[in-house]
Scaffold this motif. Structure first.
Motif, PDB file in Angstrom:
ATOM      1  N   PHE A   1       0.803  -1.224   0.000  1.00 19.27           N
ATOM      2  CA  PHE A   1       0.000   0.000   0.000  1.00 19.27           C
ATOM      3  C   PHE A   1       0.836   1.274   0.000  1.00 19.27           C
ATOM      4  O   PHE A   1       0.893   1.982  -1.003  1.00 19.27           O
ATOM      5  CB  PHE A   1      -0.956   0.007   1.188  1.00 19.27           C
ATOM      6  CG  PHE A   1      -1.793   1.257   1.266  1.00 19.27           C
ATOM      7  CD1 PHE A   1      -2.797   1.495   0.338  1.00 19.27           C
ATOM      8  CD2 PHE A   1      -1.558   2.217   2.240  1.00 19.27           C
ATOM      9  CE1 PHE A   1      -3.554   2.658   0.377  1.00 19.27           C
ATOM     10  CE2 PHE A   1      -2.310   3.379   2.296  1.00 19.27           C
ATOM     11  CZ  PHE A   1      -3.307   3.602   1.366  1.00 19.27           C
ATOM     12  N   ASP A   2       1.486   1.597   1.124  1.00 17.25           N
ATOM     13  CA  ASP A   2       2.060   2.944   1.287  1.00 17.25           C
ATOM     14  C   ASP A   2       3.063   3.307   0.191  1.00 17.25           C
ATOM     15  O   ASP A   2       2.985   4.399  -0.394  1.00 17.25           O
ATOM     16  CB  ASP A   2       2.732   3.056   2.660  1.00 17.25           C
ATOM     17  CG  ASP A   2       1.742   2.919   3.795  1.00 17.25           C
ATOM     18  OD1 ASP A   2       1.249   3.940   4.299  1.00 17.25           O
ATOM     19  OD2 ASP A   2       1.438   1.774   4.186  1.00 17.25           O
ATOM     20  N   GLU A   3       4.019   2.406  -0.074  1.00 19.41           N
ATOM     21  CA  GLU A   3       5.023   2.738  -1.079  1.00 19.41           C
ATOM     22  C   GLU A   3       4.408   2.800  -2.475  1.00 19.41           C
ATOM     23  O   GLU A   3       4.672   3.735  -3.242  1.00 19.41           O
ATOM     24  CB  GLU A   3       6.158   1.714  -1.056  1.00 19.41           C
ATOM     25  CG  GLU A   3       7.274   2.078  -2.023  1.00 19.41           C
ATOM     26  CD  GLU A   3       8.300   0.968  -2.200  1.00 19.41           C
ATOM     27  OE1 GLU A   3       9.395   1.277  -2.679  1.00 19.41           O
ATOM     28  OE2 GLU A   3       7.979  -0.201  -1.890  1.00 19.41           O
ATOM     29  N   LYS A   4       3.571   1.821  -2.821  1.00 16.39           N
ATOM     30  CA  LYS A   4       2.966   1.809  -4.156  1.00 16.39           C
ATOM     31  C   LYS A   4       2.062   3.019  -4.367  1.00 16.39           C
ATOM     32  O   LYS A   4       2.017   3.601  -5.461  1.00 16.39           O
ATOM     33  CB  LYS A   4       2.186   0.516  -4.366  1.00 16.39           C
ATOM     34  CG  LYS A   4       3.071  -0.699  -4.614  1.00 16.39           C
ATOM     35  CD  LYS A   4       2.226  -1.913  -4.979  1.00 16.39           C
ATOM     36  CE  LYS A   4       3.105  -3.094  -5.343  1.00 16.39           C
ATOM     37  NZ  LYS A   4       2.324  -4.278  -5.739  1.00 16.39           N
ATOM     38  N   ARG A   5       1.324   3.379  -3.321  1.00 11.30           N
ATOM     39  CA  ARG A   5       0.439   4.535  -3.451  1.00 11.30           C
ATOM     40  C   ARG A   5       1.243   5.814  -3.683  1.00 11.30           C
ATOM     41  O   ARG A   5       0.890   6.645  -4.515  1.00 11.30           O
ATOM     42  CB  ARG A   5      -0.430   4.652  -2.190  1.00 11.30           C
ATOM     43  CG  ARG A   5      -1.451   5.759  -2.236  1.00 11.30           C
ATOM     44  CD  ARG A   5      -2.468   5.522  -3.352  1.00 11.30           C
ATOM     45  NE  ARG A   5      -2.939   6.753  -3.921  1.00 11.30           N
ATOM     46  CZ  ARG A   5      -2.351   7.434  -4.875  1.00 11.30           C
ATOM     47  NH1 ARG A   5      -1.222   7.025  -5.413  1.00 11.30           N
ATOM     48  NH2 ARG A   5      -2.875   8.533  -5.333  1.00 11.30           N
ATOM     49  N   ALA A   6       2.342   5.949  -2.929  1.00 11.68           N
ATOM     50  CA  ALA A   6       3.193   7.126  -3.106  1.00 11.68           C
ATOM     51  C   ALA A   6       3.811   7.137  -4.508  1.00 11.68           C
ATOM     52  O   ALA A   6       3.788   8.165  -5.201  1.00 11.68           O
ATOM     53  CB  ALA A   6       4.284   7.140  -2.043  1.00 11.68           C
ATOM     54  N   LYS A   7       4.331   6.008  -4.961  1.00 10.23           N
ATOM     55  CA  LYS A   7       4.969   5.944  -6.274  1.00 10.23           C
ATOM     56  C   LYS A   7       3.958   6.173  -7.396  1.00 10.23           C
ATOM     57  O   LYS A   7       4.297   6.752  -8.437  1.00 10.23           O
ATOM     58  CB  LYS A   7       5.675   4.602  -6.431  1.00 10.23           C
ATOM     59  CG  LYS A   7       6.934   4.494  -5.581  1.00 10.23           C
ATOM     60  CD  LYS A   7       7.419   3.065  -5.427  1.00 10.23           C
ATOM     61  CE  LYS A   7       7.896   2.457  -6.688  1.00 10.23           C
ATOM     62  NZ  LYS A   7       8.473   1.103  -6.469  1.00 10.23           N
ATOM     63  N   SER A   8       2.705   5.739  -7.201  1.00  6.40           N
ATOM     64  CA  SER A   8       1.668   6.009  -8.200  1.00  6.40           C
ATOM     65  C   SER A   8       1.438   7.510  -8.334  1.00  6.40           C
ATOM     66  O   SER A   8       1.207   8.023  -9.439  1.00  6.40           O
ATOM     67  CB  SER A   8       0.363   5.313  -7.809  1.00  6.40           C
ATOM     68  OG  SER A   8       0.529   3.918  -7.780  1.00  6.40           O
ATOM     69  N   GLY A   9       1.487   8.226  -7.205  1.00  3.28           N
ATOM     70  CA  GLY A   9       1.362   9.679  -7.246  1.00  3.28           C
ATOM     71  C   GLY A   9       2.554  10.329  -7.924  1.00  3.28           C
ATOM     72  O   GLY A   9       2.402  11.290  -8.698  1.00  3.28           O
ATOM     73  N   PHE A  10       3.763   9.827  -7.644  1.00  2.00           N
ATOM     74  CA  PHE A  10       4.948  10.366  -8.316  1.00  2.00           C
ATOM     75  C   PHE A  10       4.800  10.227  -9.831  1.00  2.00           C
ATOM     76  O   PHE A  10       5.126  11.143 -10.595  1.00  2.00           O
ATOM     77  CB  PHE A  10       6.215   9.630  -7.855  1.00  2.00           C
ATOM     78  CG  PHE A  10       6.509   9.725  -6.374  1.00  2.00           C
ATOM     79  CD1 PHE A  10       6.005  10.765  -5.607  1.00  2.00           C
ATOM     80  CD2 PHE A  10       7.299   8.777  -5.751  1.00  2.00           C
ATOM     81  CE1 PHE A  10       6.277  10.848  -4.249  1.00  2.00           C
ATOM     82  CE2 PHE A  10       7.586   8.845  -4.396  1.00  2.00           C
ATOM     83  CZ  PHE A  10       7.073   9.882  -3.646  1.00  2.00           C
ATOM     84  N   LEU A  11       4.306   9.056 -10.259  1.00  2.05           N
ATOM     85  CA  LEU A  11       4.118   8.821 -11.691  1.00  2.05           C
ATOM     86  C   LEU A  11       3.072   9.766 -12.260  1.00  2.05           C
ATOM     87  O   LEU A  11       3.256  10.338 -13.352  1.00  2.05           O
ATOM     88  CB  LEU A  11       3.697   7.365 -11.916  1.00  2.05           C
ATOM     89  CG  LEU A  11       3.396   6.956 -13.354  1.00  2.05           C
ATOM     90  CD1 LEU A  11       4.663   7.014 -14.209  1.00  2.05           C
ATOM     91  CD2 LEU A  11       2.795   5.549 -13.391  1.00  2.05           C
ATOM     92  N   ARG A  12       1.975   9.958 -11.534  1.00  5.48           N
ATOM     93  CA  ARG A  12       0.876  10.804 -11.997  1.00  5.48           C
ATOM     94  C   ARG A  12       1.360  12.217 -12.295  1.00  5.48           C
ATOM     95  O   ARG A  12       0.933  12.845 -13.273  1.00  5.48           O
ATOM     96  CB  ARG A  12      -0.228  10.845 -10.936  1.00  5.48           C
ATOM     97  CG  ARG A  12      -1.426  11.725 -11.291  1.00  5.48           C
ATOM     98  CD  ARG A  12      -2.414  11.772 -10.132  1.00  5.48           C
ATOM     99  NE  ARG A  12      -3.582  12.592 -10.390  1.00  5.48           N
ATOM    100  CZ  ARG A  12      -4.704  12.165 -10.941  1.00  5.48           C
ATOM    101  NH1 ARG A  12      -4.821  10.900 -11.306  1.00  5.48           N
ATOM    102  NH2 ARG A  12      -5.719  12.984 -11.135  1.00  5.48           N
TER     103      ARG A  12
END
Length: 246
Positions: free
Chosen positions: A120-131
Motif C-alpha cells: 500500500f504505502d510505497e505503491k500509493r506514493a509511487k503512483s502519485g509520483f508517476l501521476r
C-alpha cells in the motif's frame, strides 16, 4: 525512547543473547530511516450490490485515491513531519503538493519503514509520483512491519494497534479511533476532518516507531544499518544507537 529506556531495552536483549554484553551506546547520524504513513481518499462510483465482485471502469466517478495527508519521522528523531490537503485541494483531489513533500523525504531516506509498506504505502506514493511526472527517488531499502509480523507470528489480527497493545505491549500512545465518515468529510473538503485525519496519521507514526523497535530482533532480513556507521569498529547491524562489537 529516551536514553534510559533504550539502555533498559539493550540490557533485556543482552540477557536473551540478542546483542553483545560489552560495549557502549553510540548514536550514529549517517543512516536515515524514515518511518511514514499515509491516508488516502476512497474511490467513488455506482454499483447495484455490495457483493458485486467487479466494478466496471465506467461505474467509477472518482478513480484517483488522492492522499489526504501523510506523516513521517526519522528514527530516533523527535520531530514529526506532516502535510495535509487544503479544502480546495481536497475537493479537486489535487495532492501534488503533498507528493512533492513526500518525494523529498524518500529522496533523503536510506530505509523506509511502514505497516503494509509493500502493498500500500510505497505503491500509493509511487503512483502519485508517476501521476505528476516525478522521477523515481534515489534507491532505498524497505522494512514492512506487517510482512514481518505475518511471517514470524500466528496472531488473530495484524493491525498496528493490535500488535502494539495486545502482543508487543509497547509503551505507545493509544491509536486514535476513527469512523468511515471521516473520509467522506475529507472528500468534501471539511477542514475540521482534514485536521482530524492529520492528527490520526501523526499518532500512527508514534505507534509505528514503537512497534518497529519492539519487533526489531525478529526482522530478518533487515537492512544492514552498520554499513552506514562512521565508527571504525563493527557495530550492531540493526540498531543506529547500537553497541560496539568489541
Amino acid at each position: 525512547y529516551d536514553e534510559e529506556q533504550l539502555a533498559a531495552t539493550i540490557r533485556k536483549w543482552q540477557h536473551k543473547g540478542r546483542v553483545p554484553t560489552s560495549g557502549t551506546l553510540e548514536k550514529h547520524t549517517d543512516i536515515k530511516v524514515l518511518i511514514f504513513d499515509i491516508e488516502t481518499m476512497p474511490l467513488e462510483g455506482y454499483f447495484w450490490s455490495p457483493y458485486q465482485k467487479y466494478i466496471q471502469p465506467q461505474q467509477i466517478t472518482q478513480d484517483y485515491p488522492a492522499i489526504i495527508c501523510w506523516s513521517a519521522k526519522w528514527l530516533w528523531g523527535d520531530k514529526i513531519y506532516s502535510m495535509r490537503l487544503t479544502p480546495e485541494e481536497a475537493l479537486a483531489r489535487n495532492d501534488h503538493r503533498l507528493l512533492e513533500g513526500l518525494w523529498r523525504l524518500f529522496e533523503e531516506a536510506n530505509v523506509l519503514v511502514a505497516h503494509n509498506l509493500n502493498k500500500f504505502d510505497e505503491k500509493r506514493a509511487k503512483s502519485g509520483f508517476l501521476r505528476y511526472a516525478m522521477t523515481p527517488p534515489s534507491p532505498y531499502q524497505r522494512v514492512d512491519t506487517l510482512v514481518h509480523a505475518r511471517k514470524n507470528f500466528s496472531l488473530p489480527y495484524y493491525r498496528l494497534d493490535y500488535l502494539a497493545k495486545h502482543v508487543l505491549k509497547v509503551p505507545s500512545v493509544e491509536k486514535v479511533k476513527t469512523e468511515f465518515y471521516w473520509w467522506i468529510e475529507c472528500c468534501k473538503g471539511n477542514p475540521e476532518y482534514l485536521l482530524k485525519m492529520d492528527d490520526y496519521c501523526q499518532h500512527d507514526i508514534r505507534l509505528l516507531e514503537d512497534v518497529y523497535l519492539a519487533m526489531l530482533p525478529w526482522i530478518n532480513p533487515h537492512p544492514n544499518l552498520g554499513l552506514f556507521s562512521p565508527l571504525p569498529e563493527p557495530v550492531c547491524t540493526k540498531d543506529r544507537k547500537s553497541t560496539r562489537l568489541n
